[in-house]
Design an enzyme around this catalytic site. Structure first.
Site, short mmCIF file in Angstrom:
data_model
loop_
_atom_site.label_atom_id
_atom_site.label_comp_id
_atom_site.label_asym_id
_atom_site.label_seq_id
_atom_site.Cartn_x
_atom_site.Cartn_y
_atom_site.Cartn_z
N CYS A 77 11.74 6.84 -19.79
CA CYS A 77 11.81 8.02 -20.65
C CYS A 77 12.26 9.25 -19.85
O CYS A 77 13.41 9.31 -19.44
CB CYS A 77 10.47 8.23 -21.35
N HIS A 137 8.72 2.81 -23.57
CA HIS A 137 7.62 2.91 -22.61
C HIS A 137 6.92 1.56 -22.42
O HIS A 137 5.92 1.30 -23.10
CB HIS A 137 6.58 3.91 -23.12
N GLU A 174 4.90 0.70 -20.15
CA GLU A 174 3.53 0.91 -19.65
C GLU A 174 2.55 1.18 -20.78
O GLU A 174 1.35 1.03 -20.62
CB GLU A 174 3.52 2.04 -18.62
#
Lengths: 230, 87
Positions: A87, A204, A206
């Protein structure tokens, strides 16, 4: 292997990335501060996390790119080191010219925060080798400036060199206008550099690496990197 | 050293869709301004640069603009320089 996560003022996905690496991927991980001037020698992979580094002033990633630690990260990448920008991290990588093109304001003008589906367009990278061939990943996005743009020659060279790694698609894997959340050319969600050691992606991984969060497709990317270093 | 006031106008390159401009244009058109078109939105930066002469000042501001202030992939910039008179 050992990961390092760079923390800029305004980063806000650094803890998520730390958790995903330490608890989900079960690897060693440390934080690096933006003012650090050295990258420890034992680091195998640097992660530039999501957020709003330096308040996104001027342009997303433009100021972060000149922070002291980034000079080390750029050298590390030029020497073949593995770097992932997620990002805002992707925006920093394009500003640093480690990846071609740029990320413009979403064509809807909206900040988009939702799960998207991703097609892996290149499985033979150190970031995607553990992703099953026919898998459609579900990973969240959260950005206002993720509209990937590059001139025609750059896009052609990305295609020719197989540098497009992730593309927005629907849940059946169809890549089309309807599944494009931000106006990115060719539905680009993630690309690698020519040498294949630097990945930038808007989604994302994560944030969806732990089953208790409703899915762990993101973990496949970290597992791929770990497998590459085995 | 002479101080120059630099004005830098940054606009999206022609041909790149300016979604902000388009949205403002649509809003204006939905008001009483239906004769307004081609709205484009850019950035304006003002700074003071100290240099030996105008040529050097322009070179410094140009470098600063291409390295940081503008993104040459999608933006064009125009610099105007004016010497600041010492009172």
């Amino acid at each position: 292997m050992k990961f390092a996560i760079v923390v800029f003022p305004g980063s806000n996905c650094d803890s998520d990335a730390f958790y995903a690496i330490r608890d989900n991927a079960q690897q060693e991980v440390i934080y690096l501060w933006h003012k650090d001037t050295t990258l420890p020698k034992d680091i195998d992979c640097v992660i530039l996390p999501g957020g709003f580094s330096y308040g996104d002033y001027l342009r997303s990633g433009a100021i972060a790119r000149f922070s002291p630690i980034m000079q080390e990260v750029i050298t590390f990448a030029h020497n073949g080191g593995t770097v992932v920008g997620i990002c805002n991290g992707f925006q920093v990588l394009t500003e640093a010219k480690l990846l071609p093109g740029t990320l413009m304001r979403n064509n809807t003008l909206n900040f988009v925060c939702k799960d998207v589906y991703l097609k892996t367009s290149n499985h033979s990278t150190r970031f995607t080798n553990k992703i099953p061939k026919d898998a459609i990943l579900r990973i969240p996005i959260a950005h206002g400036e993720g509209n990937y743009y590059a001139d025609e020659d750059t896009i052609k060279s990305l295609v020719d060199n197989n540098q497009i790694v992730f593309q927005y698609c629907d849940k059946n894997g169809i890549i089309g206008k309807e599944s494009n959340p931000n106006g990115s050319l060719l539905n680009i969600a993630g690309i690698i550099n020519k040498d294949g050691n630097v990945l930038g992606m808007m989604p994302h991984p994560e944030r969806l690496s732990d089953e208790i969060l409703g899915g762990n497709d993101g973990l496949l990317i970290f597992k791929s990197i770990i497998d590459y270093f085995k | 050293m002479i101080n120059y006031l630099a004005n830098i106008k940054i606009m999206l390159k022609k041909g790149i869709l300016d979604v902000q401009g388009k949205t403002v244009e649509n809003a204006l058109n939905s008001m009483e301004f239906d004769n307004i078109h081609n709205v484009r939105i850019g950035k304006y930066v003002e700074l003071i640069v100290s240099a030996k002469n105008k040529e050097e000042a322009r070179h410094i501001v140009d470098q600063a603009s291409s390295k940081l202030i503008a993104n040459p992939i999608i933006e064009d910039y125009e610099i105007t320089l004016n010497e600041l008179k010492v009172e």
